[in-house]
Design a protein around this motif. Structure first.
Motif, PDB file in Angstrom:
ATOM      1  N   ARG A  47       0.846  -1.194   0.000  1.00 24.89           N
ATOM      2  CA  ARG A  47       0.000   0.000   0.000  1.00 24.89           C
ATOM      3  C   ARG A  47       0.881   1.244   0.000  1.00 24.89           C
ATOM      4  NH1 ARG A  47      -5.208   0.355   0.743  1.00 24.89           N
ATOM      5  NH2 ARG A  47      -5.322  -1.728   1.677  1.00 24.89           N
ATOM      6  N   LEU A  48       0.701   2.059  -1.015  1.00 22.06           N
ATOM      7  CA  LEU A  48       1.459   3.303  -1.141  1.00 22.06           C
ATOM      8  C   LEU A  48       0.588   4.467  -0.673  1.00 22.06           C
ATOM      9  CD1 LEU A  48       2.969   2.743  -4.711  1.00 22.06           C
ATOM     10  CD2 LEU A  48       3.905   2.034  -2.501  1.00 22.06           C
TER      11      LEU A  48
ATOM     12  N   GLN B  12      -4.658   9.925   0.416  1.00 23.50           N
ATOM     13  CA  GLN B  12      -4.900   8.971  -0.658  1.00 23.50           C
ATOM     14  C   GLN B  12      -3.929   7.802  -0.570  1.00 23.50           C
ATOM     15  OE1 GLN B  12      -3.539  11.952  -0.939  1.00 23.50           O
ATOM     16  NE2 GLN B  12      -2.311  12.209  -2.800  1.00 23.50           N
ATOM     17  N   THR B  13      -4.412   6.627  -0.936  1.00 15.74           N
ATOM     18  CA  THR B  13      -3.587   5.418  -0.927  1.00 15.74           C
ATOM     19  C   THR B  13      -3.793   4.660  -2.236  1.00 15.74           C
ATOM     20  OG1 THR B  13      -5.292   4.016   0.101  1.00 15.74           O
ATOM     21  CG2 THR B  13      -3.771   5.197   1.580  1.00 15.74           C
ATOM     22  N   LEU B  14      -2.812   3.845  -2.559  1.00 18.19           N
ATOM     23  CA  LEU B  14      -2.861   3.018  -3.757  1.00 18.19           C
ATOM     24  C   LEU B  14      -2.244   1.677  -3.416  1.00 18.19           C
ATOM     25  CD1 LEU B  14      -3.310   2.694  -6.853  1.00 18.19           C
ATOM     26  CD2 LEU B  14      -1.001   3.633  -7.150  1.00 18.19           C
TER      27      LEU B  14
END
Length: 213
Positions: free
Chosen positions: A156-157, A163-165
């Motif tokens: 998880r970035l 916000q996360t990706l």
């Protein structure tokens, strides 16, 4: 864009499809394809498009065309469960593939090894070569660097805001690398890396190292 990495003086190339190429052995390493899973979903009424059945084969062919490997090693869970109509597609794919094919058995690989062997696919519990150990489940064994699958690793970035990706990744420690799941519709498991790890996130276009701070 691919990303090479040196491990024990050998070169391994990470590809955006999630495959790993061992340059010195001309071996393409693919984990957790889960062939047959799409057909399994469709059988029980899931709204999965028919063209998704062919997607894994198309992606494997693209990786093969990029590397032209002498050997293809599947790190387990090649098929999701028992034989279904995707087996016929697999038979045709094997017939058109010139590389040597090896399957390291995974927990989902319940199809008889005899069916694989009739196609010329070698089925083994593990591979030991040049100080490397290839297994389905992550394993620690003294004197070996382990390549495995099974976990379907993701990272998880986090951005500057909230916000996360979440992206699939190659997840490396000092003596092990867990390879991302190759198959469509496999799902991922988010891992929490420490500063002792190296994490290489995968997008459709590239592989990049994650800054763990």
């Amino acid at each position: 864009m691919t990303l090479p990495i040196k491990i024990q003086d050998h070169t391994f190339i990470m590809h955006p499809s999630g495959v790993l190429f061992w340059e010195e052995k001309s071996m393409l390493i693919i984990s957790d394809v889960h062939l047959g899973k799409v057909s399994h979903f469709r059988k029980f009424g899931a709204a999965v498009p028919q063209k998704a059945v062919l997607k894994n084969f198309e992606l494997m062919n693209e990786a093969i065309a990029f590397f032209y490997p002498k050997t293809i090693c599947f790190l387990g869970d090649l098929f999701h469960s028992s034989v279904n109509k995707e087996w016929e597609l697999f038979e045709k794919w094997v017939a058109q593939t010139s590389s040597e094919l090896i399957l390291v058995e995974g927990n989902h690989d319940i199809i008889s090894p005899l069916k694989y062997e009739k196609l010329g696919v070698q089925v083994v519990p593990e591979i030991e070569s040049n100080g490397f150990l290839f297994t389905h489940h992550p394993e620690e064994r003294k004197g070996y660097f382990n390549f495995s699958g099974h976990i379907h690793p993701a990272v998880r970035l986090r951005g500057a805001g909230r916000q996360t990706l979440r992206l699939p990744c190659f997840f490396k420690s000092s003596n092990q690398m867990i390879v991302p799941a190759f198959g469509e519709f496999t799902g991922n498991h988010t891992l929490k890396p420490s500063k002792k790890n190296e994490v290489f996130a995968v997008t459709k276009e590239s592989v990049f190292q994650v800054d763990l701070g």
